[in-house]
Design a protein around this motif. Structure first.
Motif, PDB file in Angstrom:
ATOM      1  N   VAL A 128     -29.860  -2.303  -9.277  1.00 50.12           N
ATOM      2  CA  VAL A 128     -30.070  -2.103  -7.836  1.00 50.12           C
ATOM      3  C   VAL A 128     -29.526  -3.292  -7.044  1.00 50.12           C
ATOM      4  N   VAL A 129     -29.885  -4.492  -7.470  1.00 50.21           N
ATOM      5  CA  VAL A 129     -29.461  -5.695  -6.741  1.00 50.21           C
ATOM      6  C   VAL A 129     -27.939  -5.855  -6.834  1.00 50.21           C
ATOM      7  N   THR A 130     -27.392  -5.555  -8.005  1.00 52.20           N
ATOM      8  CA  THR A 130     -25.928  -5.643  -8.182  1.00 52.20           C
ATOM      9  C   THR A 130     -25.224  -4.691  -7.220  1.00 52.20           C
ATOM     10  N   GLU A 131     -25.716  -3.456  -7.154  1.00 47.51           N
ATOM     11  CA  GLU A 131     -25.075  -2.470  -6.268  1.00 47.51           C
ATOM     12  C   GLU A 131     -25.187  -2.897  -4.802  1.00 47.51           C
ATOM     13  N   GLN A 132     -26.361  -3.411  -4.412  1.00 46.78           N
ATOM     14  CA  GLN A 132     -26.533  -3.853  -3.014  1.00 46.78           C
ATOM     15  C   GLN A 132     -25.552  -4.980  -2.683  1.00 46.78           C
ATOM     16  N   ILE A 133     -25.372  -5.895  -3.618  1.00 43.87           N
ATOM     17  CA  ILE A 133     -24.468  -7.032  -3.353  1.00 43.87           C
ATOM     18  C   ILE A 133     -23.009  -6.567  -3.380  1.00 43.87           C
ATOM     19  N   GLN A 134     -22.658  -5.757  -4.353  1.00 45.17           N
ATOM     20  CA  GLN A 134     -21.258  -5.313  -4.423  1.00 45.17           C
ATOM     21  C   GLN A 134     -20.879  -4.482  -3.198  1.00 45.17           C
ATOM     22  N   LYS A 135     -21.759  -3.579  -2.804  1.00 46.02           N
ATOM     23  CA  LYS A 135     -21.451  -2.733  -1.632  1.00 46.02           C
ATOM     24  C   LYS A 135     -21.574  -3.531  -0.333  1.00 46.02           C
ATOM     25  N   GLY A 136     -22.579  -4.385  -0.262  1.00 40.68           N
ATOM     26  CA  GLY A 136     -22.782  -5.159   0.965  1.00 40.68           C
ATOM     27  C   GLY A 136     -21.663  -6.148   1.220  1.00 40.68           C
ATOM     28  N   MET A 137     -21.097  -6.689   0.149  1.00 40.30           N
ATOM     29  CA  MET A 137     -20.066  -7.724   0.305  1.00 40.30           C
ATOM     30  C   MET A 137     -18.663  -7.176   0.064  1.00 40.30           C
ATOM     31  N   ALA A 138     -18.535  -5.858  -0.018  1.00 40.87           N
ATOM     32  CA  ALA A 138     -17.213  -5.240  -0.262  1.00 40.87           C
ATOM     33  C   ALA A 138     -16.220  -5.676   0.811  1.00 40.87           C
ATOM     34  N   GLY A 139     -15.049  -6.103   0.360  1.00 42.71           N
ATOM     35  CA  GLY A 139     -13.978  -6.454   1.300  1.00 42.71           C
ATOM     36  C   GLY A 139     -14.144  -7.827   1.933  1.00 42.71           C
ATOM     37  N   ILE A 140     -15.175  -8.552   1.565  1.00 45.77           N
ATOM     38  CA  ILE A 140     -15.393  -9.897   2.124  1.00 45.77           C
ATOM     39  C   ILE A 140     -14.742 -10.911   1.165  1.00 45.77           C
ATOM     40  N   SER A 141     -13.799 -11.685   1.676  1.00 44.40           N
ATOM     41  CA  SER A 141     -13.025 -12.607   0.836  1.00 44.40           C
ATOM     42  C   SER A 141     -13.900 -13.764   0.358  1.00 44.40           C
ATOM     43  N   ALA A 142     -13.397 -14.486  -0.643  1.00 44.32           N
ATOM     44  CA  ALA A 142     -14.125 -15.655  -1.152  1.00 44.32           C
ATOM     45  C   ALA A 142     -14.308 -16.683  -0.041  1.00 44.32           C
ATOM     46  N   GLU A 143     -13.283 -16.867   0.769  1.00 49.30           N
ATOM     47  CA  GLU A 143     -13.363 -17.843   1.856  1.00 49.30           C
ATOM     48  C   GLU A 143     -14.514 -17.475   2.808  1.00 49.30           C
ATOM     49  N   LYS A 144     -14.573 -16.183   3.157  1.00 48.20           N
ATOM     50  CA  LYS A 144     -15.617 -15.730   4.086  1.00 48.20           C
ATOM     51  C   LYS A 144     -17.001 -15.716   3.423  1.00 48.20           C
ATOM     52  N   ALA A 145     -17.027 -15.404   2.116  1.00 53.00           N
ATOM     53  CA  ALA A 145     -18.315 -15.314   1.409  1.00 53.00           C
ATOM     54  C   ALA A 145     -19.010 -16.667   1.324  1.00 53.00           C
ATOM     55  N   LYS A 146     -18.247 -17.742   1.516  1.00 57.12           N
ATOM     56  CA  LYS A 146     -18.823 -19.098   1.450  1.00 57.12           C
ATOM     57  C   LYS A 146     -19.950 -19.308   2.453  1.00 57.12           C
ATOM     58  N   THR A 147     -19.918 -18.548   3.546  1.00 59.88           N
ATOM     59  CA  THR A 147     -20.926 -18.775   4.590  1.00 59.88           C
ATOM     60  C   THR A 147     -22.189 -17.928   4.381  1.00 59.88           C
ATOM     61  N   VAL A 148     -22.169 -17.086   3.341  1.00 61.52           N
ATOM     62  CA  VAL A 148     -23.286 -16.148   3.159  1.00 61.52           C
ATOM     63  C   VAL A 148     -24.430 -16.808   2.387  1.00 61.52           C
ATOM     64  N   VAL A 149     -25.632 -16.635   2.889  1.00 58.30           N
ATOM     65  CA  VAL A 149     -26.853 -16.962   2.143  1.00 58.30           C
ATOM     66  C   VAL A 149     -27.408 -15.624   1.660  1.00 58.30           C
ATOM     67  N   ILE A 150     -27.739 -15.543   0.391  1.00 57.06           N
ATOM     68  CA  ILE A 150     -28.384 -14.319  -0.110  1.00 57.06           C
ATOM     69  C   ILE A 150     -29.882 -14.571  -0.193  1.00 57.06           C
ATOM     70  N   ALA A 151     -30.662 -13.602   0.286  1.00 55.73           N
ATOM     71  CA  ALA A 151     -32.122 -13.681   0.126  1.00 55.73           C
ATOM     72  C   ALA A 151     -32.537 -12.576  -0.841  1.00 55.73           C
ATOM     73  N   TYR A 152     -33.056 -12.975  -2.013  1.00 54.91           N
ATOM     74  CA  TYR A 152     -33.592 -11.987  -2.944  1.00 54.91           C
ATOM     75  C   TYR A 152     -35.042 -11.728  -2.558  1.00 54.91           C
ATOM     76  N   GLU A 153     -35.297 -10.502  -2.116  1.00 56.63           N
ATOM     77  CA  GLU A 153     -36.635 -10.149  -1.644  1.00 56.63           C
ATOM     78  C   GLU A 153     -37.081  -8.840  -2.299  1.00 56.63           C
ATOM     79  N   PRO A 154     -37.787  -8.946  -3.436  1.00 61.55           N
ATOM     80  CA  PRO A 154     -38.292  -7.716  -4.058  1.00 61.55           C
ATOM     81  C   PRO A 154     -39.192  -6.983  -3.062  1.00 61.55           C
ATOM     82  N   VAL A 155     -38.915  -5.713  -2.851  1.00 56.16           N
ATOM     83  CA  VAL A 155     -39.610  -4.988  -1.777  1.00 56.16           C
ATOM     84  C   VAL A 155     -41.116  -4.949  -2.022  1.00 56.16           C
ATOM     85  N   TRP A 156     -41.501  -4.884  -3.284  1.00 57.99           N
ATOM     86  CA  TRP A 156     -42.923  -4.801  -3.648  1.00 57.99           C
ATOM     87  C   TRP A 156     -43.667  -6.099  -3.350  1.00 57.99           C
ATOM     88  N   ALA A 157     -42.933  -7.155  -3.064  1.00 57.26           N
ATOM     89  CA  ALA A 157     -43.575  -8.447  -2.800  1.00 57.26           C
ATOM     90  C   ALA A 157     -43.628  -8.767  -1.309  1.00 57.26           C
TER      91      ALA A 157
END
Ligand code: PEP
Length: 255
Positions: free
Chosen positions: A143-172
């Motif tokens: 699930v997390v892999t798919e969210q990241i791959q789809k969410g970051m699709a087409g975003i270059s490495a240069e642009k991805a440098k500015t991204v912070v990922i927040a892992y937030e299990p929904v149940w928590a």
């Protein structure tokens, strides 16, 4: 070296008076930790300008809880990246679980928002996380892999440098049941490996990955002690300046 980053997601809470008091309280109480920890507060849209004024010269960053991907026009009720920058936002939360599951935002929409935010020069806090039934079915990584791959699709490495990922299990989130530090560390490690595979090791090693989900003053230190947990995205506990500052202190001391 990753600088710890603690964000406060106020959600649909506060009013014009308490938003100002909270922003002021956070700025005052965390001032001595800001050389070691990046801090952001994310009030509701309507209180952003007042919160910005209340933060004054503090290095606490202002963030929004969402944004729309179009620049302007006939999109009733939406707010653009340019508008957020205009009122002093540095950060924007994108893909929060409440937007995914309550408002029904899709990965495709989240990808557009993430792309627009990066292009506008906002620093996105990109949220991912599995539902309880997905965890119980052993699907967390998928699930997390798919969210990241789809969410970051087409975003270059240069642009991805500015991204912070927040892992937030929904149940928590908002349940009082946080992921154990070990459960969170496992997913953070997996996310870092995924980013290395999608981009490169250098980007993965430098990417800040926050944990979110019932993080509180009494569990902040043990979460922050884990090697791949670089920060916290905090909901409920960010509404009390003392609690939020205690978590910032824990982050400063843990790294
Ligand atoms: C959140 O809203 O991102 C969150 C983690 O909420 P809480 O800390 O209240 O679980």
């Amino acid at each position: 070296m990753r600088k710890p980053f603690i964000g406060g997601n106020w959600k649909m809470n506060t009013d014009s008076k308490s938003a100002v008091e909270l922003a002021k309280g956070v700025a005052e109480k965390c001032a001595s930790y800001l050389s070691k920890v990046d801090v952001a507060v994310c009030p509701p849209f309507v209180y952003l300008p007042a919160a910005k004024a209340a933060l004054g010269n503090s290095a606490v960053g202002l963030g929004a809880q969402d944004v729309y991907f179009e620049a302007k026009g006939a999109f009733t009720g939406e707010v653009s990246c340019g508008m957020l920058k205009d009122v002093g936002c540095k950060y924007v939360i994108i893909g929060h679980s409440e937007r995914r599951h309550v408002i029904k935002e899709t990965d495709a929409l989240i990808n557009k928002k993430l792309t627009a935010a990066i292009d506008a020069g906002l620093l996105p806090i990109f949220c991912v996380g599995e539902l309880l039934e997905e965890r119980n079915a052993g699907k967390t990584e998928a699930v997390v892999t798919e969210q990241i791959q789809k969410g970051m699709a087409g975003i270059s490495a240069e642009k991805a440098k500015t991204v912070v990922i927040a892992y937030e299990p929904v149940w928590a989130i908002g349940t009082g049941v946080n992921a154990s530090p070990e459960q969170a560390q496992d997913v953070h490690f997996m996310i870092r490996q995924l980013i290395a595979k999608m981009y490169n090791k250098d980007l993965a090693d430098n990417m800040v990955i926050q944990y979110g989900g019932s993080a509180k003053p009494d569990n902040a230190a043990v979460l922050m002690a884990k090697p791949d947990i670089d920060g916290l995205l905090v909901g409920g506990a960010s509404l009390k300046a003392d609690d939020f500052a205690a978590m910032i202190k824990a982050a400063a001391e843990a790294k």
